[in-house]
Design an enzyme around this catalytic site. Structure first.
Site, mmCIF file in Angstrom:
data_model
loop_
_atom_site.group_PDB
_atom_site.id
_atom_site.type_symbol
_atom_site.label_atom_id
_atom_site.label_comp_id
_atom_site.label_asym_id
_atom_site.label_seq_id
_atom_site.Cartn_x
_atom_site.Cartn_y
_atom_site.Cartn_z
ATOM 1 N N GLY A 1 0.847 -1.218 0.011
ATOM 2 C CA GLY A 1 -0.048 0.126 -0.047
ATOM 3 C C GLY A 1 0.861 1.170 -0.029
ATOM 4 O O GLY A 1 0.354 2.473 0.171
ATOM 5 N N ASP B 1 -7.742 -0.481 -16.452
ATOM 6 C CA ASP B 1 -7.965 -0.089 -14.919
ATOM 7 C C ASP B 1 -7.075 1.340 -14.736
ATOM 8 O O ASP B 1 -7.373 1.629 -13.873
ATOM 9 C CB ASP B 1 -7.151 -1.242 -13.779
ATOM 10 C CG ASP B 1 -5.991 -1.345 -14.218
ATOM 11 O OD1 ASP B 1 -5.670 -1.820 -15.191
ATOM 12 O OD2 ASP B 1 -5.126 -1.428 -13.327
#
Ligand code: AMP
Ligand code: MG
Length: 481
Positions: free
Chosen positions: A119, A245
């Site tokens: 992340g 995406d």
């Protein structure tokens, strides 16, 4: 009181998530232009309000007068031409909305969609995204924007140990083709329709007037994407990872990774070292974006067919034919925009059919002689001589210019307004990154300032406009970020 979020779709797929704090955050870069878009009253000089440092580091979600309820969304997509299944905001956390813009913190820690990732984002890639977003926008190319980069000494492991940074990026909407694909693939009809209606209501109002608003939306998104892609070509921009995406439904340039601006003109240039077959090479960007639009149409096929059955009494097969015809307009839109931009780049104000051939010959010559793309156009805009290797083309060009009515001064002025002097060349970004890694952030600020007015000659070292030295021309840009 939670901050009001009128601009953000209430996605049932959104997951609440809190950014993970980082130790001892510090400012790396800040764009006061984006600050003013958001209504943040700040002096352009750092340090700005320390509360904002905590907010944009992901260490706080509430500061005086502002309170956010962060979340992350699911999307899916095609990566390198293959269905990749669920992806999602793995390291981008929506903070919320300010002044009609959504804010995301990229690299603020894991979310429900991080899969095996941490992340995080490293300082190097965050500076590149920050500078590229602002450079593209200043060039007049639709792009997500970047408010800030905040660094921390928190280690992040990539090929080497690096440190973490959080880029606060900003856009009217971060919806991607991948969101529609996620709902389409998973038969989430309600979410799909909600998202399409949201897009039309907030970002494509003109589609409301059509009896077939979804088809009109597909057409409008195609138009925006065709125009943005032609603009990329016109400044030598290679995105590098044109997976569905990463494709904005607003036609914005989004998700800056291993992108690059061409130095030497090579139409087959591949900026992403993992792209072994050149799927996303410079000269393929337009056809790939067309392919991506087919994915968009496919994702929304059911509502499109329903709409076309109801309004135009079309069978499913006839509806598919109609959708294909709509998508086919893309190539024409792209070609028209490309020609218009390149005509302007060589100062042709009148449109003549022979111009296409002149432009094709120009591109071939630039490629053949390996000339610096940006410098070639800028030099001819400043009235400098065409390089001698281009003499054959130059003769044809001179003949064509005779048919122009505008004065030389006017022509050069218009050419300078479309041929940038300053682009974010890899070696310039690299220099700013290397200083920043030694905690000197002045080059990030300086480069940002130069890139904010790319068409005007500035009182800075000419090096900002120069191609890289031979040893810096092929610096490897790592895909890890
Ligand atoms: P990208 O190639 O950067 O567009 O990323 C593809 C997918 O991988 C997206 O869903 C990202 O959110 C996710 N991703 C990339 N890097 C990380 C990371 N370090 N941690 C978590 N997710 C990531
Ligand atoms: Mg991405």
């Amino acid at each position: 009181m939670p901050f009001h979020l009128p601009n953000i779709l209430d996605l049932s797929q959104a997951h609440s998530v809190l950014p993970h704090p980082v130790p001892n955050p510090y400012w790396v870069g800040y764009s006061s232009k984006v600050g003013s878009l958001l209504g943040i009253e700040q002096d352009s000089q750092l340090p700005i309000n320390p509360e904002y440092l905590q907010l944009l580091a992901g260490n706080k979600t509430q500061i005086t007068n502002l309170s956010f309820e962060p979340f992350a969304t699911a999307y899916s997509g095609h990566q390198f031409g293959q269905w990749a299944g669920q992806l999602g905001d793995g390291r981008a956390i929506y903070l919320g909305d300010m002044n009609g813009y959504e804010i995301q913190l990229k690299g603020a820690g894991p979310t429900a969609y991080s899969r095996r990732g941490d992340g995080r984002a490293v300082l190097r890639s965050s500076i590149r995204e920050f500078l590229a977003s602002e450079a593209m926008s200043a060039l007049g190319i639709p792009s997500s924007r970047a408010l800030s980069v905040v660094g921390s000494d928190l280690p992040v492991i990539r090929e080497n140990a690096e440190t973490a940074a959080i880029c606060a990026r900003v856009a009217p909407s971060f919806l991607r083709i991948g969101h529609l694909e996620h709902y389409g693939h998973n038969e989430m009809e309600e979410e799909l329709q909600q998202t399409l209606d949201f897009l039309i209501e907030h970002h494509y109002k003109e589609c409301q007037r059509s009896p077939t608003p979804y088809l009109e939306l597909l057409k409008s998104v195609s138009t925006r994407i065709a125009h943005t892609t032609a603009q990329w070509q016109s400044v030598g921009f290679c995105h590098g990872v044109l997976n569905t995406d990463n494709i904005s439904l607003l036609g914005l340039t989004l998700d800056y990774g291993p992108f690059g601006f061409l130095d030497t003109f090579d139409k087959m240039h591949i900026c992403n070292h993992s792209d072994h077959v050149g799927r996303y090479a410079y000269h393929r960007q337009s056809e790939i974006m067309h392919w991506n639009l087919y994915c968009m149409a496919n994702a929304m096929l059911q509502p499109l067919q329903q709409e076309l059955a109801k309004e135009m009494h079309l069978s499913k097969e006839d509806a598919i034919q109609k959708i294909k015809e709509t998508l086919d307009v893309y190539s024409e839109l792209y070609a028209k925009k490309w020609q218009s931009l390149f005509r302007q780049k060589i100062g042709l104000s009148k449109e003549m059919p022979e111009d296409i051939q002149l432009l094709e010959q120009l591109m071939q010559s630039l490629h053949h002689h390996k000339l610096d793309f940006t410098l070639f156009f800028r030099n001819i805009s400043e009235g400098k001589d065409c390089p001698s290797v281009m003499s054959e083309w130059h003769e044809l060009y001179q003949e064509r210019l005779i048919l122009e009515k505008i004065s030389l001064d006017e022509r050069l002025e218009s050419m300078q307004a479309i041929n940038p002097k300053y682009i974010l060349r890899n070696h310039l970004a690299q220099k700013a990154i290397e200083s920043a890694q030694k905690k000197d952030f002045s080059e990030v600020a300086k480069l940002l300032k130069v890139l904010e007015t790319p068409y005007l000659t500035q009182t800075v070292s000419e090096e900002y406009a120069h191609p890289p030295s031979p040893e810096m021309a092929h610096i490897a840009i790592s895909c890890s970020s």
